[in-house]
Design an enzyme around this catalytic site. Structure first.
Site, short mmCIF file in Angstrom:
data_model
loop_
_atom_site.label_atom_id
_atom_site.label_comp_id
_atom_site.label_asym_id
_atom_site.label_seq_id
_atom_site.Cartn_x
_atom_site.Cartn_y
_atom_site.Cartn_z
CG ASP A 1 29.59 -138.24 -41.50
OD1 ASP A 1 30.90 -138.42 -40.61
OD2 ASP A 1 29.64 -137.09 -42.12
NE ARG B 1 34.87 -143.52 -38.55
CZ ARG B 1 34.64 -142.33 -38.40
NH1 ARG B 1 35.69 -141.59 -38.66
NH2 ARG B 1 33.14 -142.21 -38.60
CB THR C 1 29.28 -132.62 -36.74
OG1 THR C 1 29.40 -132.89 -36.16
CG2 THR C 1 28.11 -131.87 -36.56
CB THR D 1 33.84 -132.91 -37.14
OG1 THR D 1 33.71 -134.19 -36.95
CG2 THR D 1 33.29 -132.87 -38.93
N1 ASP Z 1 30.91 -137.69 -38.15
C1 ASP Z 1 33.00 -137.24 -38.23
C2 ASP Z 1 33.43 -138.67 -38.20
O1 ASP Z 1 32.64 -140.26 -38.43
C3 ASP Z 1 32.53 -137.52 -36.55
C4 ASP Z 1 32.29 -135.61 -36.13
O2 ASP Z 1 31.03 -135.23 -36.58
O3 ASP Z 1 32.86 -135.44 -34.82
O4 ASP Z 1 34.30 -138.94 -38.38
#
Ligand code: ASP
Length: 312
Positions: free
Chosen positions: A213, A210, A232, A182
């Site tokens: 956050d 889905r 993240t 992310t």
């Molecule tokens: N936080 C992100 C999510 O759960 C994924 C990530 O940060 O890699 O969608």
């Protein structure tokens, strides 16, 4: 606030394992520098909101990280993306979730912030809005993502990996990749206002539908008059914890963004285990810090002519 300060911007490319070959590592370092440069360039005529949006857009356009063109796929092999932005100048937030149309979800999130009365638009209706606004269209999963998906499905069919999802897909995903990549940016502009932006394709092999956050105010992103943060990691845990808002509030109360990020990531790790999250924070004086409990979280900052890339 309200006094003139030096603009500063920081970006991250996600908390995870980041086992990189030298060539990809060089591309990633360059991407971080390019995103920082776009953020600083925006600061010349724009606000902290312009800075974070331009920085994140560069990363969405790269195809190298899990956002925009490089977004990962769900169990059905489809891309769906989440993004959010917040700006202390207006005290407003805007976000989009489960969108498939826009190549740059951060631009749609910005539109929600600036041009609607809402905070979060989702799914097909948000996609239709993106189309109406004339935003560029996402071309579908990148080649490297398609290959990773095919490999995971091949292994699943061979019985090598658990087939019962989602809890197990999370386990599988953590084992194979660690949390994803992310992207996010935080910035302070010359007027002392702050902004945060986060954009993601979510987690690999998530259940269709889905949302993590990243588009949730206070979880994946948050900006106040004295600090801003972008998170993240495993979205489910980050949302329960309210990671970004808690770090911003702690940094504002203590005046120490570094110690606040450390303390809260420690607390997060006690609750959810290591290898689960990272956060990027900046305060009104432009002090930025990346804190994570994963193997790596590539991040960088640019302020007063100093550019640094860290966390790889
Ligand atoms: N936080 C992100 C999510 O759960 C994924 C990530 O940060 O890699 O969608």
């Amino acid at each position: 606030m309200g006094v003139l300060v030096a603009p500063a911007v920081a970006v991250h490319a996600g908390a995870g394992r980041w086992q990189l070959d030298p060539e990809t590592e060089e591309r990633l370092r360059k991407l971080i520098r390019d995103a920082l440069e776009a953020g600083m360039e925006a600061s010349r005529s724009g606000s902290a909101l312009d800075m974070v949006v331009e920085a994140v857009k560069v990363m969405e356009d790269s195809g190298l990280v899990n956002a925009g063109l490089g977004s990962t796929v769900d169990l059905s092999g489809s891309v769906s993306m989440d993004a959010g932005v917040m700006y202390s100048g207006t005290g407003r937030a805007g976000a989009v979730a489960y969108v498939r149309y826009p190549r740059n979800p951060v631009l749609l999130a910005r539109y929600v912030l600036e041009s609607t009365d809402h905070v979060l638009l989702v799914g097909e209706a948000a996609d239709r809005l993106a189309e109406r606004l004339g935003l560029s269209r996402h071309p579908g999963p990148a080649e490297r993502v398609r290959r990773a998906y095919e490999e995971a499905m091949r292994r699943a069919r061979a019985g090598e990996v658990p087939q019962r999802f989602y809890a197990r897909s999370l386990e599988l995903w953590l084992r194979l990749f660690g949390p994803g990549d992310t992207v996010g940016a935080v910035a302070v502009d010359s007027g002392g206002e702050l902004a945060a932006a986060t954009s993601t394709g979510g987690v690999f092999l998530k259940m269709p539908g889905r949302v993590g956050d990243s588009p949730i105010v206070g979880a994946g992103f948050y900006a106040s008059k004295c600090a801003a943060a972008s998170a993240t990691g495993i979205g489910e845990f980050i949302a329960i914890f309210g990671l970004s808002r808690r770090i911003v509030e702690a940094a504002c109360a203590s005046g120490d963004p570094v110690a606040s990020a450390r303390r809260l990531v420690e607390e997060f790790t006690r609750l959810f285990g290591s290898g689960t999250a990272g956060v990027l924070v900046i305060d009104g004086e432009g002090r930025a810090h990346g804190e994570y409990n994963t193997q790596a979280m590539p991040w960088g900052y640019s302020a007063g002519g100093v550019v640094r890339v860290l966390g790889i």
